[in-house]
Design a protein around this motif. Structure first.
Motif, short mmCIF file in Angstrom:
data_model
loop_
_atom_site.label_atom_id
_atom_site.label_comp_id
_atom_site.label_asym_id
_atom_site.label_seq_id
_atom_site.Cartn_x
_atom_site.Cartn_y
_atom_site.Cartn_z
N SER A 3 0.81 -1.21 0.00
CA SER A 3 0.00 0.00 0.00
C SER A 3 0.84 1.25 0.00
CB SER A 3 -0.91 -0.02 1.23
OG SER A 3 -0.14 -0.14 2.41
N LYS A 104 -0.26 -14.95 -0.35
CA LYS A 104 -1.43 -14.78 -1.21
C LYS A 104 -1.00 -14.90 -2.66
CE LYS A 104 -5.23 -11.68 -2.42
NZ LYS A 104 -5.86 -10.35 -2.17
N GLU A 106 -1.58 -13.91 -6.19
CA GLU A 106 -2.29 -12.83 -6.85
C GLU A 106 -2.43 -13.01 -8.35
OE1 GLU A 106 -0.48 -9.12 -5.84
OE2 GLU A 106 -1.22 -9.17 -3.77
N GLU A 164 6.45 -5.20 1.47
CA GLU A 164 5.63 -6.38 1.23
C GLU A 164 5.34 -7.13 2.54
OE1 GLU A 164 3.41 -8.71 -1.36
OE2 GLU A 164 4.57 -6.92 -1.88
N ASP A 167 2.11 -6.08 3.90
CA ASP A 167 0.98 -6.75 3.24
C ASP A 167 0.80 -8.17 3.78
OD1 ASP A 167 0.31 -4.61 1.74
OD2 ASP A 167 0.70 -5.52 -0.21
N SER A 172 -6.38 -8.59 4.79
CA SER A 172 -6.98 -8.35 3.48
C SER A 172 -6.02 -8.60 2.32
CB SER A 172 -7.49 -6.91 3.39
OG SER A 172 -6.42 -5.99 3.59
N SER A 173 -4.75 -8.85 2.61
CA SER A 173 -3.77 -9.07 1.53
C SER A 173 -2.89 -10.25 1.91
CB SER A 173 -2.97 -7.80 1.26
OG SER A 173 -2.33 -7.35 2.45
N SER A 176 3.04 -11.69 -1.59
CA SER A 176 2.85 -12.11 -2.98
C SER A 176 4.20 -12.36 -3.63
CB SER A 176 2.08 -11.04 -3.76
OG SER A 176 2.14 -11.29 -5.14
#
Length: 316
Positions: A3, A104, A106, A164, A167, A172-173, A176
């Motif tokens: 983010s 996650k 993506e 990262e 995240d 919510s994330s 990756s």
């Protein structure tokens, strides 16, 4: 997608911050102050000896002092602290709550992915610009020490990996691996651009932000929908063309996506992926062919990373 970089603000600011640092003053010569009268004879005492010093900005640094990663890292400690603090603050403010570290998947550029791959190019671009910024700082402060581009790339990748991690602990994330791969791709492109002879003069990786109904959207998918990433081949960088009218011409190739907002998907609109090519105006040659002031040099440097809207014709 970390983010802290979703709005590209850090990357855009870094593109214009290439300033020459000062070097510590070093004593130079000692003037003895003695002179001989006409016809010879004994030396006559002159003024008191005085130490002469060269201005700090005239003394180039010794690259031999900066051969190691650690020595080069120390030349940008202030920048690294500031960037880390910025990432920490932005992520801490936006974090709703912190959970366990998790991964996650993506995806890449598929229509079913959240941002149809635009966010992946954002990762590559942000890491690339960070590496370019740090490389310029290190090179100037070390006199162009060996492997400074690699040091900058590793530091930029480390910063993006740190972002990262935030995240990875947000429910919510997640961490990756696709983001990490794209971070590495951007960093490696910076290494190539700064080590392959002539590449810096010929090839740029740029961001084009196309204005929308809000002119500029600060976040979310609307912001991604504004982004187009391209490679620009500058004909001015090729021998034999640098003094011809073709020096004002660039060849472009890039990627963008559209119709992937939530409202588009709810209406059943299929997301679209676009590869494009085109011809652009080399604004560096048109506006700042021989920059003389700091503002002109900064503007010319920023144009290596930013494509001004409506200065090129693109077809997909």
């Amino acid at each position: 997608m970390p983010s802290s970089f979703r709005n590209n603000r850090l990357a855009l600011a870094a593109a214009a911050l290439f300033a020459t640092p000062a070097v510590a003053a070093t004593p130079a010569l000692i003037d003895s102050g003695y002179s001989l009268p006409p016809g010879g004879a004994e030396p006559m005492a002159g003024p008191e000896p005085r130490a002469l010093t060269e201005p700090a900005d005239r003394l180039p640094p010794d690259p031999a002092r900066y051969r190691t990663f650690g020595a080069q890292f120390r030349t940008v400690r202030t920048e690294m602290v500031a960037l880390t603090a910025y990432m920490t603050a932005i992520n801490a403010i936006k974090a709703e709550r912190i959970g366990a570290f998790h991964f996650k998947k993506e995806g890449w550029f598929g229509r079913s992915t959240e941002n149809v791959g635009v966010d992946k190019l954002t990762h590559a671009f942000n890491t690339y610009v960070l590496a370019e910024f740090l490389q310029t700082r290190i090179a100037r402060r070390t006199g162009g020490a060996d492997r400074n581009a690699l040091t900058a790339a590793l530091l930029a990748s480390g910063l993006m990996a740190y972002s990262e991690v935030w995240d990875a602990v947000k429910p919510s994330s997640g961490w990756s691996m696709e983001d990490i791969v794209m971070n590495s791709a951007g960093a490696l492109f910076s290494v190539a651009r700064n080590t392959v002879p002539g590449m810096e003069e010929k090839l740029d990786f740029r961001l084009l932000l196309v204005p929308n109904s809000e002119v500029y959207s600060f976040g979310g998918r609307k912001h991604y929908a504004q982004q187009r990433y391209l490679m620009a081949v500058k004909l001015a960088g090729f021998a034999g063309l640098e003094r011809t009218p073709l020096r004002y011409v660039e060849l472009h190739g890039g990627y963008y996506a559209k119709d992937f907002l939530d409202e588009d998907r709810e209406r059943g609109i299929v997301p679209k992926r676009r590869l494009f090519v085109g011809v652009g105006l080399n604004l560096q040659e048109a506006l700042f062919p021989r920059p003389r002031t700091g503002v002109q040099r900064a503007a010319r440097e920023a144009l290596n990373y930013l494509q001004v809207p409506y200065t090129a014709v693109h077809v997909h």
